[in-house]
Scaffold this motif. Structure first.
Motif, PDB file in Angstrom:
ATOM      1  N   ARG A 159      -7.966 -53.708 -47.387  1.00 28.23           N
ATOM      2  CA  ARG A 159      -6.965 -53.332 -48.387  1.00 28.23           C
ATOM      3  C   ARG A 159      -7.581 -53.299 -49.781  1.00 28.23           C
ATOM      4  NH1 ARG A 159      -3.387 -56.742 -45.444  1.00 28.23           N
ATOM      5  NH2 ARG A 159      -3.707 -58.399 -47.008  1.00 28.23           N
ATOM      6  N   ALA A 160      -8.460 -54.284 -50.051  1.00 29.01           N
ATOM      7  CA  ALA A 160      -9.131 -54.292 -51.348  1.00 29.01           C
ATOM      8  C   ALA A 160      -9.998 -53.048 -51.512  1.00 29.01           C
ATOM      9  CB  ALA A 160      -9.985 -55.551 -51.495  1.00 29.01           C
ATOM     10  N   LEU A 161     -10.636 -52.628 -50.413  1.00 29.24           N
ATOM     11  CA  LEU A 161     -11.469 -51.431 -50.462  1.00 29.24           C
ATOM     12  C   LEU A 161     -10.612 -50.184 -50.673  1.00 29.24           C
ATOM     13  CD1 LEU A 161     -14.433 -50.638 -50.245  1.00 29.24           C
ATOM     14  CD2 LEU A 161     -14.116 -50.318 -47.792  1.00 29.24           C
ATOM     15  N   VAL A 162      -9.454 -50.146 -50.014  1.00 30.52           N
ATOM     16  CA  VAL A 162      -8.528 -49.021 -50.208  1.00 30.52           C
ATOM     17  C   VAL A 162      -8.059 -48.967 -51.664  1.00 30.52           C
ATOM     18  CG1 VAL A 162      -6.249 -48.122 -49.591  1.00 30.52           C
ATOM     19  CG2 VAL A 162      -7.786 -48.927 -47.811  1.00 30.52           C
ATOM     20  N   ASP A 163      -7.771 -50.122 -52.250  1.00 32.58           N
ATOM     21  CA  ASP A 163      -7.368 -50.165 -53.660  1.00 32.58           C
ATOM     22  C   ASP A 163      -8.478 -49.614 -54.563  1.00 32.58           C
ATOM     23  OD1 ASP A 163      -4.964 -51.264 -52.906  1.00 32.58           O
ATOM     24  OD2 ASP A 163      -5.590 -53.337 -53.284  1.00 32.58           O
ATOM     25  N   ASP A 164      -9.726 -49.966 -54.240  1.00 36.23           N
ATOM     26  CA  ASP A 164     -10.839 -49.456 -55.038  1.00 36.23           C
ATOM     27  C   ASP A 164     -10.957 -47.944 -54.909  1.00 36.23           C
ATOM     28  OD1 ASP A 164     -11.763 -51.718 -56.295  1.00 36.23           O
ATOM     29  OD2 ASP A 164     -13.066 -52.323 -54.653  1.00 36.23           O
ATOM     30  N   VAL A 165     -10.760 -47.424 -53.683  1.00 36.98           N
ATOM     31  CA  VAL A 165     -10.825 -45.974 -53.486  1.00 36.98           C
ATOM     32  C   VAL A 165      -9.717 -45.277 -54.266  1.00 36.98           C
ATOM     33  CG1 VAL A 165     -10.642 -44.131 -51.775  1.00 36.98           C
ATOM     34  CG2 VAL A 165     -11.978 -46.174 -51.256  1.00 36.98           C
ATOM     35  N   GLN A 166      -8.507 -45.843 -54.235  1.00 42.46           N
ATOM     36  CA  GLN A 166      -7.415 -45.266 -55.017  1.00 42.46           C
ATOM     37  C   GLN A 166      -7.711 -45.345 -56.510  1.00 42.46           C
ATOM     38  OE1 GLN A 166      -4.054 -47.516 -53.599  1.00 42.46           O
ATOM     39  NE2 GLN A 166      -3.717 -46.170 -51.835  1.00 42.46           N
ATOM     40  N   ALA A 167      -8.352 -46.443 -56.934  1.00 35.36           N
ATOM     41  CA  ALA A 167      -8.734 -46.557 -58.343  1.00 35.36           C
ATOM     42  C   ALA A 167      -9.765 -45.496 -58.711  1.00 35.36           C
ATOM     43  CB  ALA A 167      -9.280 -47.956 -58.627  1.00 35.36           C
ATOM     44  N   LEU A 168     -10.657 -45.164 -57.767  1.00 35.10           N
ATOM     45  CA  LEU A 168     -11.610 -44.088 -58.019  1.00 35.10           C
ATOM     46  C   LEU A 168     -10.895 -42.772 -58.273  1.00 35.10           C
ATOM     47  CD1 LEU A 168     -14.436 -44.724 -55.374  1.00 35.10           C
ATOM     48  CD2 LEU A 168     -14.662 -44.846 -57.845  1.00 35.10           C
ATOM     49  N   ALA A 169      -9.814 -42.545 -57.487  1.00 34.37           N
ATOM     50  CA  ALA A 169      -9.064 -41.298 -57.653  1.00 34.37           C
ATOM     51  C   ALA A 169      -8.299 -41.275 -58.972  1.00 34.37           C
ATOM     52  CB  ALA A 169      -8.101 -41.115 -56.475  1.00 34.37           C
ATOM     53  N   ARG A 170      -7.797 -42.444 -59.397  1.00 31.77           N
ATOM     54  CA  ARG A 170      -6.984 -42.494 -60.614  1.00 31.77           C
ATOM     55  C   ARG A 170      -7.835 -42.581 -61.873  1.00 31.77           C
ATOM     56  NH1 ARG A 170      -4.270 -46.452 -57.626  1.00 31.77           N
ATOM     57  NH2 ARG A 170      -5.164 -48.027 -59.029  1.00 31.77           N
ATOM     58  N   ARG A 171      -8.823 -43.461 -61.865  1.00 32.26           N
ATOM     59  CA  ARG A 171      -9.570 -43.768 -63.086  1.00 32.26           C
ATOM     60  C   ARG A 171     -10.859 -42.972 -63.236  1.00 32.26           C
ATOM     61  NH1 ARG A 171      -9.304 -50.325 -62.316  1.00 32.26           N
ATOM     62  NH2 ARG A 171      -7.036 -50.492 -61.997  1.00 32.26           N
TER      63      ARG A 171
END
Length: 454
Positions: free
Chosen positions: A145-157
């Protein structure tokens, strides 16, 4: 430890603990229930025996005929008819030729207690197993889940977000792969942007460079003036120009140290200064000195312009040649001798020195061109054409090509030298790109009589 190993280990240990606890509870409670059931059965048997002794011969029980025997003791089904245990099923145990015991069957309460205990323990085991599996799955999924959050952060930030993967080895490797992929994408995007900027800059530089080209070549009577250009991928401010001032034809060939838009702008500035100075001054040396002072004032450090000037009097064939740091020496073909001569006028590049040293180093050369003679002028880009191994074409190759083709006339010379340079040129050998190149031939026609200067 891998994700699968961690999940299997945690689940196995947890289930082993749960099953051990459940087995201990089931065993201890079963022993209590069995002891209680045996106790109740013995009490019921004692009561049944007491009532059978009192009611002997009065039909106390109904005995079945089918039974079984074990170790000399027979067991027969029976039904109690009278007394406090009336209607209850029992078994009659008889020793051959000896005593007998009437044992009522265990009541339903004991069996229900045992069934309830088994059901309860089963529910507890299932619940504990489900909770354990959920906990193990949650623990295993947390780094994901932490890795998924990082991937989503890559898409957003954006791709500069740092991916921090922790946990099992697979998750760490996956996080590193995602981080590496993001870095590669970032570098690719930056390279694409840089390429786009460079392409736009090259397009602008090309427009400026094209604008610096002369619109036509002069056609003095009895002379042939030809020019050719080799297009390259690296655009700078190099240019050539033709002027007709005071009855003279001036050929100007310049190289600029800068590339791209800066080099093209420097070339445009130098061209304007040179045109103005050459139209104002009769001699080449004062004109170049004036341009040197102007460029030294305006150019940034590290930028410079080389210039090769030929001032030709078409009527007499007299030519004045001045060089301001141009690296490719002008070549003269003598038709009478059938030889190629290298001319070496002295001088440093425009813009390097404030003035005094430039003016002292500048030395012009005067030559007389007879019918059939020719001058060949080339920019630095011509001898810098890269070959298959990255080696430059060079001045020796230029001179050999010029000597071979100038003997057959200016048209063969301009085409032959250009073809030889292009034959050597290999785009694969140019790590820094292909330079633009300029070639100019000024030839006196063989049939033109010489006119003496007044």
């Amino acid at each position: 430890m891998s994700l699968a190993s961690r999940f299997a280990l945690v689940t196995s240990i947890g289930l082993a603990v749960v099953m051990a606890l459940a087995g201990w509870i089931l065993l201890s409670k079963s022993e209590e229930l069995v002891d209680a059931s045996v106790d109740r059965s013995l009490r019921a048997a004692a009561r049944a025996e007491t009532e059978r002794g009192r009611a002997e011969g009065e039909g106390f029980m109904e005995r079945g005929n089918k039974g079984d025997a074990l170790d000399g003791v027979g067991r027969f089904p029976a039904t109690i008819r009278t007394g406090r245990l009336a209607g209850r099923s029992a078994h009659l145990y008889e020793v051959e030729g000896g005593a007998s015991i009437l044992a009522p069957d265990p009541d339903a309460h004991s069996k229900d207690n045992l069934r309830g205990l088994v059901v309860l323990v089963g529910v507890l085991v299932a619940g504990a197993g489900a909770a354990l599996a959920a906990w193990a799955a949650t623990s295993a999924a947390r780094p994901l889940r932490a890795l998924v959050d990082d991937v989503q952060a890559l898409a957003r930030r954006g791709l500069r977000h740092s991916v921090k993967a922790q946990g099992p080895r697979e998750v760490v490797l996956l996080g590193r792969a995602i981080s590496r992929m993001a870095q590669d994408l970032l570098e690719a995007r930056e390279a694409e942007l840089e390429l786009g900027v460079r392409e736009r800059e090259q397009a602008v530089a090309r427009e400026v460079s094209d604008a610096l080209r002369p619109q036509s070549t002069p056609e003095p009577a009895g002379w042939t003036v030809l020019d050719a250009r080799l297009e390259g991928s690296e655009i700078g401010g190099s240019f050539h120009e033709f002027l007709e001032v005071g009855g003279r034809t001036i050929v100007l060939l310049c190289d600029v140290t800068g590339e791209g838009v800066p080099g093209a702008l420097v070339g445009a500035t130098a061209r304007a200064f040179l045109r103005a100075a050459l139209e104002r001054e009769e001699a080449l040396a004062p004109a170049l000195a004036r341009v040197n002072r102007d460029l030294h004032r305006d150019l940034q450090p590290g930028l410079a312009v080389t210039a090769l000037c030929v001032a030709l009097d078409p009527g007499t064939g007299h030519a004045e040649i001045a060089c301001a740091g141009h690296q490719v020496a002008p070549l003269r073909w003598s038709a009478a001798r059938g030889e190629l001569e290298t001319i070496h006028p002295e001088g440093i590049a425009l813009g390097f020195d404030k003035g005094p040293f430039f003016e002292r180093s500048l030395e012009g050369v005067e030559v007389q061109l007879e019918p059939g003679d020719a001058l060949l002028l080339a920019s630095t880009g011509l001898v810098a054409q890269p070959g298959a191994g990255g080696e430059e074409w060079g001045e020796d190759a230029l001179q050999a090509s010029a000597a071979r083709h100038l003997a057959t006339g200016p048209y063969d010379a301009i085409a032959g030298v250009q073809d030889d340079a292009e034959a050597h040129r290999d785009p694969g050998g140019a790590s820094g790109g292909l330079p633009d190149a300029t070639l100019v031939v000024v030839a006196r026609d063989r049939t033109t009589p010489r006119t003496e200067a007044p």
